[in-house]
Write a protein that holds these residues in place. Sequence first.
Motif, PDB file in Angstrom:
ATOM      1  N   ALA A  64       5.628   1.518  -2.071  1.00  0.00           N
ATOM      2  CA  ALA A  64       6.117   0.678  -0.982  1.00  0.00           C
ATOM      3  C   ALA A  64       5.837  -0.803  -1.188  1.00  0.00           C
ATOM      4  O   ALA A  64       6.594  -1.645  -0.707  1.00  0.00           O
ATOM      5  N   ALA A  65       4.741  -1.138  -1.870  1.00  0.00           N
ATOM      6  CA  ALA A  65       4.362  -2.546  -2.020  1.00  0.00           C
ATOM      7  C   ALA A  65       3.548  -2.729  -3.290  1.00  0.00           C
ATOM      8  O   ALA A  65       2.930  -1.787  -3.786  1.00  0.00           O
ATOM      9  N   ARG A  66       3.559  -3.985  -3.778  1.00  0.00           N
ATOM     10  CA  ARG A  66       2.814  -4.313  -4.991  1.00  0.00           C
ATOM     11  C   ARG A  66       2.441  -5.788  -4.983  1.00  0.00           C
ATOM     12  O   ARG A  66       3.189  -6.628  -4.500  1.00  0.00           O
ATOM     13  N   THR A  67       1.290  -6.081  -5.546  1.00  0.00           N
ATOM     14  CA  THR A  67       0.924  -7.460  -5.856  1.00  0.00           C
ATOM     15  C   THR A  67       0.292  -7.491  -7.240  1.00  0.00           C
ATOM     16  O   THR A  67      -0.329  -6.512  -7.665  1.00  0.00           O
ATOM     17  N   LEU A  68       0.482  -8.591  -7.938  1.00  0.00           N
ATOM     18  CA  LEU A  68      -0.016  -8.758  -9.301  1.00  0.00           C
ATOM     19  C   LEU A  68      -1.091  -9.831  -9.340  1.00  0.00           C
ATOM     20  O   LEU A  68      -1.150 -10.628 -10.268  1.00  0.00           O
ATOM     21  N   GLN A  69      -1.928  -9.843  -8.328  1.00  0.00           N
ATOM     22  CA  GLN A  69      -2.982 -10.849  -8.236  1.00  0.00           C
ATOM     23  C   GLN A  69      -4.220 -10.239  -7.597  1.00  0.00           C
ATOM     24  O   GLN A  69      -4.140  -9.206  -6.953  1.00  0.00           O
ATOM     25  N   ALA A  70      -5.356 -10.890  -7.787  1.00  0.00           N
ATOM     26  CA  ALA A  70      -6.581 -10.460  -7.120  1.00  0.00           C
ATOM     27  C   ALA A  70      -6.412 -10.687  -5.618  1.00  0.00           C
ATOM     28  O   ALA A  70      -5.777 -11.654  -5.195  1.00  0.00           O
ATOM     29  N   LEU A  71      -6.969  -9.774  -4.834  1.00  0.00           N
ATOM     30  CA  LEU A  71      -6.795  -9.837  -3.386  1.00  0.00           C
ATOM     31  C   LEU A  71      -8.108 -10.120  -2.660  1.00  0.00           C
ATOM     32  O   LEU A  71      -9.123  -9.479  -2.942  1.00  0.00           O
ATOM     33  N   SER A  72      -8.033 -11.035  -1.716  1.00  0.00           N
ATOM     34  CA  SER A  72      -9.139 -11.232  -0.784  1.00  0.00           C
ATOM     35  C   SER A  72      -9.126 -10.054   0.189  1.00  0.00           C
ATOM     36  O   SER A  72      -8.124  -9.325   0.291  1.00  0.00           O
ATOM     37  N   GLU A  73     -10.200  -9.887   0.930  1.00  0.00           N
ATOM     38  CA  GLU A  73     -10.230  -8.824   1.932  1.00  0.00           C
ATOM     39  C   GLU A  73      -9.097  -9.015   2.931  1.00  0.00           C
ATOM     40  O   GLU A  73      -8.391  -8.063   3.277  1.00  0.00           O
ATOM     41  N   GLU A  74      -8.885 -10.241   3.372  1.00  0.00           N
ATOM     42  CA  GLU A  74      -7.834 -10.538   4.355  1.00  0.00           C
ATOM     43  C   GLU A  74      -6.442 -10.185   3.815  1.00  0.00           C
ATOM     44  O   GLU A  74      -5.630  -9.564   4.502  1.00  0.00           O
ATOM     45  N   LYS A  75      -6.170 -10.554   2.574  1.00  0.00           N
ATOM     46  CA  LYS A  75      -4.845 -10.294   1.993  1.00  0.00           C
ATOM     47  C   LYS A  75      -4.635  -8.791   1.768  1.00  0.00           C
ATOM     48  O   LYS A  75      -3.538  -8.274   1.982  1.00  0.00           O
ATOM     49  N   LEU A  76      -5.690  -8.077   1.362  1.00  0.00           N
ATOM     50  CA  LEU A  76      -5.582  -6.626   1.192  1.00  0.00           C
ATOM     51  C   LEU A  76      -5.284  -5.961   2.535  1.00  0.00           C
ATOM     52  O   LEU A  76      -4.424  -5.090   2.630  1.00  0.00           O
ATOM     53  N   ARG A  77      -5.972  -6.389   3.574  1.00  0.00           N
ATOM     54  CA  ARG A  77      -5.720  -5.812   4.907  1.00  0.00           C
ATOM     55  C   ARG A  77      -4.282  -6.091   5.359  1.00  0.00           C
ATOM     56  O   ARG A  77      -3.626  -5.218   5.925  1.00  0.00           O
ATOM     57  N   LYS A  78      -3.795  -7.304   5.085  1.00  0.00           N
ATOM     58  CA  LYS A  78      -2.422  -7.667   5.460  1.00  0.00           C
ATOM     59  C   LYS A  78      -1.417  -6.808   4.698  1.00  0.00           C
ATOM     60  O   LYS A  78      -0.420  -6.349   5.265  1.00  0.00           O
ATOM     61  N   MET A  79      -1.682  -6.572   3.418  1.00  0.00           N
ATOM     62  CA  MET A  79      -0.781  -5.762   2.592  1.00  0.00           C
ATOM     63  C   MET A  79      -0.734  -4.312   3.079  1.00  0.00           C
ATOM     64  O   MET A  79       0.314  -3.681   3.096  1.00  0.00           O
ATOM     65  N   LEU A  80      -1.876  -3.798   3.491  1.00  0.00           N
ATOM     66  CA  LEU A  80      -2.007  -2.396   3.899  1.00  0.00           C
ATOM     67  C   LEU A  80      -1.537  -2.132   5.337  1.00  0.00           C
ATOM     68  O   LEU A  80      -1.013  -1.059   5.631  1.00  0.00           O
ATOM     69  N   ALA A  81      -1.692  -3.108   6.212  1.00  0.00           N
ATOM     70  CA  ALA A  81      -1.451  -2.919   7.647  1.00  0.00           C
ATOM     71  C   ALA A  81      -0.116  -2.261   8.011  1.00  0.00           C
ATOM     72  O   ALA A  81      -0.104  -1.346   8.851  1.00  0.00           O
ATOM     73  N   PRO A  82       1.020  -2.658   7.406  1.00  0.00           N
ATOM     74  CA  PRO A  82       2.285  -2.048   7.836  1.00  0.00           C
ATOM     75  C   PRO A  82       2.367  -0.535   7.575  1.00  0.00           C
ATOM     76  O   PRO A  82       3.193   0.139   8.175  1.00  0.00           O
ATOM     77  N   TYR A  83       1.504  -0.011   6.726  1.00  0.00           N
ATOM     78  CA  TYR A  83       1.581   1.399   6.345  1.00  0.00           C
ATOM     79  C   TYR A  83       0.554   2.269   7.062  1.00  0.00           C
ATOM     80  O   TYR A  83       0.566   3.486   6.899  1.00  0.00           O
ATOM     81  N   LEU A  84      -0.302   1.641   7.867  1.00  0.00           N
ATOM     82  CA  LEU A  84      -1.313   2.413   8.592  1.00  0.00           C
ATOM     83  C   LEU A  84      -0.720   3.169   9.754  1.00  0.00           C
ATOM     84  O   LEU A  84      -1.186   4.238  10.109  1.00  0.00           O
ATOM     85  N   GLN A  85       0.339   2.628  10.355  1.00  0.00           N
ATOM     86  CA  GLN A  85       1.024   3.281  11.465  1.00  0.00           C
ATOM     87  C   GLN A  85       2.223   4.054  10.900  1.00  0.00           C
ATOM     88  O   GLN A  85       2.767   3.672   9.868  1.00  0.00           O
ATOM     89  N   PRO A  86       2.667   5.087  11.587  1.00  0.00           N
ATOM     90  CA  PRO A  86       3.873   5.788  11.126  1.00  0.00           C
ATOM     91  C   PRO A  86       5.035   4.797  11.026  1.00  0.00           C
ATOM     92  O   PRO A  86       5.254   3.991  11.924  1.00  0.00           O
ATOM     93  N   GLU A  87       5.735   4.848   9.908  1.00  0.00           N
ATOM     94  CA  GLU A  87       6.860   3.914   9.689  1.00  0.00           C
ATOM     95  C   GLU A  87       8.094   4.400  10.426  1.00  0.00           C
ATOM     96  O   GLU A  87       8.326   5.587  10.580  1.00  0.00           O
ATOM     97  N   LYS A  88       8.908   3.417  10.816  1.00  0.00           N
ATOM     98  CA  LYS A  88      10.154   3.728  11.516  1.00  0.00           C
ATOM     99  C   LYS A  88      11.270   3.859  10.538  1.00  0.00           C
ATOM    100  O   LYS A  88      11.296   3.328   9.482  1.00  0.00           O
TER     101      LYS A  88
END
Length: 186
Positions: A162-186
Amino acid sequence: VGAAAAALLVSACSSGGTSGGGGQTGFITGSDGIATAKKGERADAPELSGETVDGGQVDVADYKGKVVVLNVWGSWCPPCRAEAKNFEKVYQDVKDQGVQFVGINTRDTSTGPARAFEKDYGVTYPSLYDPAGRLMLRFEKGTLNPQAVPSTLIIDREGKVAARTLQALSEEKLRKMLAPYLQPEK
């Protein structure tokens, strides 16, 4: 395969950068460097299984129904060291929400440095040991595939990338990347 893996990883261990999407790729890369594919346009994650850094066995397919955060790393990679504690902190916060983290350790010529890395950074989730980068080559060309070290991918609950990044992630950026997939997708 070895030469292809070496060519794939030649630009490895960068501190940032983005890869474009568009055209016929079926994904777009945002200004934050996170590329996403819409539901219905996502490629299946390839078969990713084998021995772990600590001698166990992992098959990512066993986590179907969960969101999988897949992180490609090496003990020799400074950006990987910078993001390791962020990944463990987020993993501890979300593992009870149907999320599994899995690492892919690559280009370490033995498991010793990888085990030391996991101990030093308190990494508790499993990491597949892939010294030659063969697992990275299983992703289809033109999809959200790992192209550098570090790379992070989100595999949705249906086993699709569903998503990809090619860079090191801060905690904030990792949470932002993951957030849309924590809830059931529409």
